[in-house]
Write a protein that holds these residues in place. Structure first.
Motif, PDB file in Angstrom:
ATOM      1  N   GLU A  87      -9.845  39.782  -2.135  1.00 39.53           N
ATOM      2  CA  GLU A  87     -11.084  39.930  -2.917  1.00 39.53           C
ATOM      3  C   GLU A  87     -10.786  40.169  -4.390  1.00 39.53           C
ATOM      4  OE1 GLU A  87     -10.003  44.077  -1.561  1.00 39.53           O
ATOM      5  OE2 GLU A  87      -9.967  42.049  -0.714  1.00 39.53           O
ATOM      6  N   GLU A  88      -9.714  40.897  -4.710  1.00 39.64           N
ATOM      7  CA  GLU A  88      -9.369  41.145  -6.105  1.00 39.64           C
ATOM      8  C   GLU A  88      -8.802  39.888  -6.759  1.00 39.64           C
ATOM      9  OE1 GLU A  88      -7.170  44.708  -6.871  1.00 39.64           O
ATOM     10  OE2 GLU A  88      -8.322  45.878  -5.410  1.00 39.64           O
ATOM     11  N   MET A  89      -8.165  39.051  -5.979  1.00 37.95           N
ATOM     12  CA  MET A  89      -7.680  37.777  -6.512  1.00 37.95           C
ATOM     13  C   MET A  89      -8.868  36.867  -6.814  1.00 37.95           C
ATOM     14  SD  MET A  89      -4.319  37.314  -4.102  1.00 37.95           S
ATOM     15  CE  MET A  89      -3.561  36.086  -5.145  1.00 37.95           C
ATOM     16  N   LEU A  90      -9.852  36.828  -5.924  1.00 41.24           N
ATOM     17  CA  LEU A  90     -11.061  36.034  -6.165  1.00 41.24           C
ATOM     18  C   LEU A  90     -11.789  36.514  -7.416  1.00 41.24           C
ATOM     19  CD1 LEU A  90     -12.521  35.819  -2.542  1.00 41.24           C
ATOM     20  CD2 LEU A  90     -11.666  33.893  -3.886  1.00 41.24           C
ATOM     21  N   ASN A  91     -11.912  37.830  -7.558  1.00 36.28           N
ATOM     22  CA  ASN A  91     -12.728  38.385  -8.637  1.00 36.28           C
ATOM     23  C   ASN A  91     -11.971  38.557  -9.952  1.00 36.28           C
ATOM     24  OD1 ASN A  91     -15.216  38.597  -7.216  1.00 36.28           O
ATOM     25  ND2 ASN A  91     -14.383  40.332  -6.082  1.00 36.28           N
ATOM     26  N   TYR A  92     -10.715  38.136  -9.982  1.00 34.88           N
ATOM     27  CA  TYR A  92      -9.984  38.111 -11.245  1.00 34.88           C
ATOM     28  C   TYR A  92     -10.569  37.056 -12.179  1.00 34.88           C
ATOM     29  CZ  TYR A  92      -6.097  37.453 -14.521  1.00 34.88           C
ATOM     30  OH  TYR A  92      -5.338  37.337 -15.665  1.00 34.88           O
ATOM     31  N   PHE A  93     -11.104  36.001 -11.611  1.00 32.47           N
ATOM     32  CA  PHE A  93     -11.576  34.864 -12.399  1.00 32.47           C
ATOM     33  C   PHE A  93     -13.068  34.970 -12.698  1.00 32.47           C
ATOM     34  CE2 PHE A  93      -7.875  33.557  -9.995  1.00 32.47           C
ATOM     35  CZ  PHE A  93      -7.080  32.983 -10.983  1.00 32.47           C
ATOM     36  N   GLN A  94     -13.439  34.460 -13.860  1.00 34.27           N
ATOM     37  CA  GLN A  94     -14.845  34.368 -14.226  1.00 34.27           C
ATOM     38  C   GLN A  94     -15.421  33.064 -13.670  1.00 34.27           C
ATOM     39  OE1 GLN A  94     -16.973  36.569 -16.070  1.00 34.27           O
ATOM     40  NE2 GLN A  94     -15.303  37.950 -15.497  1.00 34.27           N
ATOM     41  N   TYR A  95     -16.685  33.122 -13.234  1.00 32.71           N
ATOM     42  CA  TYR A  95     -17.337  31.947 -12.664  1.00 32.71           C
ATOM     43  C   TYR A  95     -18.629  31.654 -13.425  1.00 32.71           C
ATOM     44  CZ  TYR A  95     -14.041  32.857  -8.883  1.00 32.71           C
ATOM     45  OH  TYR A  95     -12.892  33.077  -8.160  1.00 32.71           O
ATOM     46  N   ASP A  96     -18.958  30.377 -13.472  1.00 34.55           N
ATOM     47  CA  ASP A  96     -20.101  29.912 -14.257  1.00 34.55           C
ATOM     48  C   ASP A  96     -21.381  30.056 -13.441  1.00 34.55           C
ATOM     49  OD1 ASP A  96     -21.691  28.832 -16.205  1.00 34.55           O
ATOM     50  OD2 ASP A  96     -21.170  26.750 -15.746  1.00 34.55           O
ATOM     51  N   LEU A  97     -21.904  31.274 -13.411  1.00 39.31           N
ATOM     52  CA  LEU A  97     -23.108  31.570 -12.643  1.00 39.31           C
ATOM     53  C   LEU A  97     -24.278  31.845 -13.574  1.00 39.31           C
ATOM     54  CD1 LEU A  97     -21.546  33.967  -9.991  1.00 39.31           C
ATOM     55  CD2 LEU A  97     -22.530  31.721  -9.518  1.00 39.31           C
ATOM     56  N   GLU A  98     -25.444  31.494 -13.112  1.00 38.59           N
ATOM     57  CA  GLU A  98     -26.656  31.752 -13.889  1.00 38.59           C
ATOM     58  C   GLU A  98     -26.957  33.252 -13.877  1.00 38.59           C
ATOM     59  OE1 GLU A  98     -31.434  30.611 -13.777  1.00 38.59           O
ATOM     60  OE2 GLU A  98     -30.021  29.687 -12.376  1.00 38.59           O
ATOM     61  N   ALA A  99     -27.229  33.805 -15.045  1.00 35.46           N
ATOM     62  CA  ALA A  99     -27.548  35.227 -15.149  1.00 35.46           C
ATOM     63  C   ALA A  99     -29.011  35.455 -14.777  1.00 35.46           C
ATOM     64  CB  ALA A  99     -27.284  35.729 -16.570  1.00 35.46           C
ATOM     65  N   PRO A 100     -29.364  36.635 -14.267  1.00 37.98           N
ATOM     66  CA  PRO A 100     -30.763  36.908 -13.932  1.00 37.98           C
ATOM     67  C   PRO A 100     -31.643  36.857 -15.177  1.00 37.98           C
ATOM     68  CG  PRO A 100     -29.441  38.907 -13.811  1.00 37.98           C
ATOM     69  CD  PRO A 100     -28.488  37.776 -13.978  1.00 37.98           C
ATOM     70  N   SER A 101     -32.841  36.310 -15.006  1.00 36.63           N
ATOM     71  CA  SER A 101     -33.757  36.171 -16.153  1.00 36.63           C
ATOM     72  C   SER A 101     -35.093  36.861 -15.915  1.00 36.63           C
ATOM     73  CB  SER A 101     -34.002  34.680 -16.452  1.00 36.63           C
ATOM     74  OG  SER A 101     -34.520  34.026 -15.313  1.00 36.63           O
ATOM     75  N   ASN A 102     -35.254  37.509 -14.763  1.00 44.27           N
ATOM     76  CA  ASN A 102     -36.538  38.132 -14.416  1.00 44.27           C
ATOM     77  C   ASN A 102     -36.536  39.646 -14.581  1.00 44.27           C
ATOM     78  OD1 ASN A 102     -34.772  38.678 -12.395  1.00 44.27           O
ATOM     79  ND2 ASN A 102     -36.125  38.086 -10.706  1.00 44.27           N
ATOM     80  N   GLY A 103     -35.557  40.161 -15.301  1.00 46.11           N
ATOM     81  CA  GLY A 103     -35.464  41.605 -15.493  1.00 46.11           C
ATOM     82  C   GLY A 103     -34.557  42.300 -14.500  1.00 46.11           C
ATOM     83  N   ASP A 104     -34.179  41.607 -13.407  1.00 45.04           N
ATOM     84  CA  ASP A 104     -33.247  42.200 -12.450  1.00 45.04           C
ATOM     85  C   ASP A 104     -31.853  42.279 -13.063  1.00 45.04           C
ATOM     86  OD1 ASP A 104     -35.206  42.385 -10.525  1.00 45.04           O
ATOM     87  OD2 ASP A 104     -34.694  40.474  -9.565  1.00 45.04           O
ATOM     88  N   PRO A 105     -31.074  43.295 -12.693  1.00 43.43           N
ATOM     89  CA  PRO A 105     -29.718  43.384 -13.238  1.00 43.43           C
ATOM     90  C   PRO A 105     -28.741  42.421 -12.587  1.00 43.43           C
ATOM     91  CG  PRO A 105     -30.144  45.221 -11.781  1.00 43.43           C
ATOM     92  CD  PRO A 105     -31.440  44.476 -11.897  1.00 43.43           C
TER      93      PRO A 105
END
Length: 610
Positions: A187-205
């Motif tokens: 899991e730490e190897m997976l999360n070392y990298f940044q991924y191109d995900l859409e950020a929330p836009s409705n006020g959710d964190p």
């Protein structure tokens, strides 16, 4: 005097109905023995449930009556209960908390740290012990297995944004060493990298996204990706920070890849500070001390000079350093601000007879103070990964391993917000699998973040924290219903009870339901979000580049771990897939992974015995 006597008598009468109007007690909270003021101590009236904090002079003022009990608490000191008499101006003396700290004495010698004798210093007493060669320590990992959703339909775990395992594994492979299995946390190897995900836009964190494809290492199985993306916040809108740099300056930090690299790393962080940010510096070796009182981020040269002046040498009292850092952070606490300890160490310190267990108890004591902790690990040979992982996981923190200046730049500059500013705390994920579609499932990694199903709705159980712009990726391998699979094994039909038949009909189009809970950083109540995963399987070459790359990283981790579930995983397959899914790769991290996988393949082949 008569008025005071009358007021006291009136208070005593009114105590029966729980009130005494207009009465107030003021005073000071001081350290026993030295008489020094204790700033940031909490003074609570048991009757009124009102709590006040002492100012920088240790002074406080609180509504109270004769006979009331005041509880006085401060990190690093024994809690004290004071029963009030007629005197409305009081001095309260707190005793420093006695901590049993086992210290290993080391001295710097010819450019490296060496143990000065075969002795262990326990509270100033030398006790003989056998000599030990320096060694790295990693917590044992019992790999996740395939689970039947008819028996366990829910899979629950805490989000994890730590990335230390990847950079640590990279360090070992570049040195020509195959990492120990327990150093490889997928899991730490997976999360070392940044991924191109859409950020929330409705006020959710946080926003959730799922994808389903064919498992690259077994075409009969499916691979489910669950991805969370935290909201982005411009740097100028981030809350004011109250940082405490907690720096290990013991003899074991003497080497070039330790304290000198720590200094360079923290100077980079100082360059990111704003005028409304503040920094204090606490160091520990034989004892803990404050090297720089809390200082404005505008005084960058003063802070850098204090960092540069640090020198390594002496024994290691990590527990005392942690207590002192929390005490300083509490004294300079910023309401609704970013209060955080940044600890830089090789982890080579001991607390009590069972170091890892005592470290967990120590950090759990402080984690509800509203002060988070970030762990920056350095060095090799005597590196204590297990201790630092405990500090991060149990202390509402995150953990990165810094093996060179480029990694320091990634963790501190490129990911400044995500590493140091929390936007969602206690993030938990729970997946319910549909047995009509799923014969068995396996969570890839997250072994030390698993939770009981009932913990998901229990807000007293902590999850993982996500910072500004952070992404969390989790992968599940799924054996579809009706598939004959040797990897999951079989059991004979039951004789004494009827096996349940999964419900079909309206749920046949769904593979799973994904739920996640999170808390606002300033709240203790969680919010719930959820999404369903449709039974639409997208071909592997048509899913997102991020998913294909993440699947290659997971496959790499399983091969390094010699996983029982690696099936037909292979280096040529994952290397080709990762190379094709590099995307823009501005910083070159994905291409570096490709080269690392190629090196690992060659290294493992060279170690094979005919």
């Amino acid at each position: 005097m008569k008025n005071r006597t009358f007021l006291s008598a009136l208070c005593a009468i009114l105590m029966g109905i729980g009130t005494c109007l207009g009465a107030e007690v003021s005073g000071w909270v001081l350290e026993s023995g030295t008489g020094q003021a204790i700033a940031g101590a909490s003074v609570s009236n048991h009757r009124t449930q009102v709590t006040m904090q002492t100012d920088k002079h240790g002074a406080f003022s609180i509504e109270a009556s004769v006979g009331d009990s005041l509880e006085v608490k401060m990190i690093g000191f024994e809690t004290k209960i004071v029963k009030l008499g007629e005197n409305n101006r009081i001095k309260i003396m707190l005793k420093p908390e006695v901590m049993f700290t086992e210290e290993v004495v080391v001295t710097a010698h010819v450019g490296r740290a060496k143990q000065s004798s075969n002795a262990v210093m326990i509270r100033g007493m030398a006790i003989a012990s056998p000599a030990k060669a320096p060694q790295e320590s990693y917590a044992q990992i019992k790999e996740n297995t395939f689970i039947n959703p008819r028996k366990e339909p829910l899979s629950t775990f805490a989000a994890d944004v730590d990335a230390a395992s990847y950079s640590n594994v990279r360090r070992m492979l570049k040195m020509g060493t195959v990492p120990p299995k327990d150093a490889v946390r997928v899991e730490e190897m997976l999360n070392y990298f940044q991924y191109d995900l859409e950020a929330p836009s409705n006020g959710d964190p946080v926003l959730i996204k799922t994808e389903l494809t064919v498992a690259p290492w077994n075409k009969e199985n499916r691979l489910l990706r669950i991805a969370l993306k935290a909201k982005d916040v411009p740097k100028e809108q981030l809350p004011a920070s109250n940082f405490v740099f907690l720096i290990d300056v013991s003899g074991s930090m003497y080497e070039a890849n330790k304290l000198p690299l720590v200094k360079s790393s923290l100077k980079m962080l100082v360059d990111q500070l704003r005028t409304n940010d503040r920094v204090a510096i606490v160091t520990y070796a034989g004892s803990a001390g404050v090297k720089l009182e809390s200082t404005s981020g505008s005084e960058k040269m003063k802070i850098k000079d204090a960092i540069e002046a640090l020198e390594a040498g002496g024994s290691t009292a990590g527990g005392a350093g942690i207590a002192k850092a929390y005490q300083i952070a509490q004294a300079n606490y910023i309401q609704h601000g970013n209060n955080r300890i940044i600890m830089a160490t090789d982890g080579d310190f001991n607390v009590g007879a069972s170091s890892d267990n005592d470290m967990e108890a120590l950090i759990e004591k402080y984690r509800e103070t509203g002060i988070n902790i970030s762990i920056l690990g350095y060095g090799m040979g005597n590196y204590k990964d297990s201790k630092m992982e405990i500090l991060a996981d149990k202390g509402r923190g995150n953990y990165a391993y810094i093996d060179n200046i480029s990694e320091a730049r990634k963790a501190i500059i490129n990911e400044f917000g995500g590493t140091l500013f929390t936007v969602a705390k206690d993030v938990k994920i729970q997946v319910e699998f549909n047995p009509a579609q799923v014969q068995a499932y396996r969570l890839v990694g997250y072994e030390n973040r698993l939770m009981e199903a009932q913990d998901f709705n229990n807000d007293t159980k902590i999850g993982g924290d996500m910072g500004v712009g952070h992404t969390v990726t989790a992968l599940y391998e799924i054996v579809p219903a009706g598939t004959k699979s040797s990897i999951i094994g079989t059991i004979d039909p039951l004789r004494y009870q009827q096996e349940e038949t999964p419900e079909g009909g309206r749920f046949m189009s769904e593979v799973a339901t994904v739920k996640f809970r999170y808390k606002d950083p300033n709240s203790n109540n969680s919010e719930l979000k959820q999404a369903t995963v449709s039974n639409k399987i997208i071909p592997l070459d048509e899913v997102s580049e991020d998913f294909r790359f993440a699947s290659a990283v997971a496959e790499f981790g399983m091969l390094l771990r010699q996983s029982d579930y690696r099936q037909r995983a292979s280096f040529p397959s994952l290397i080709a897939r990762a190379r094709a899914a590099r995307g823009t790769d501005t910083e070159g991290y994905r291409m570096e992974f490709v080269r690392l996988a190629e090196d690992a393949e060659a290294l493992l082949k060279a170690q094979e015995v005919d």
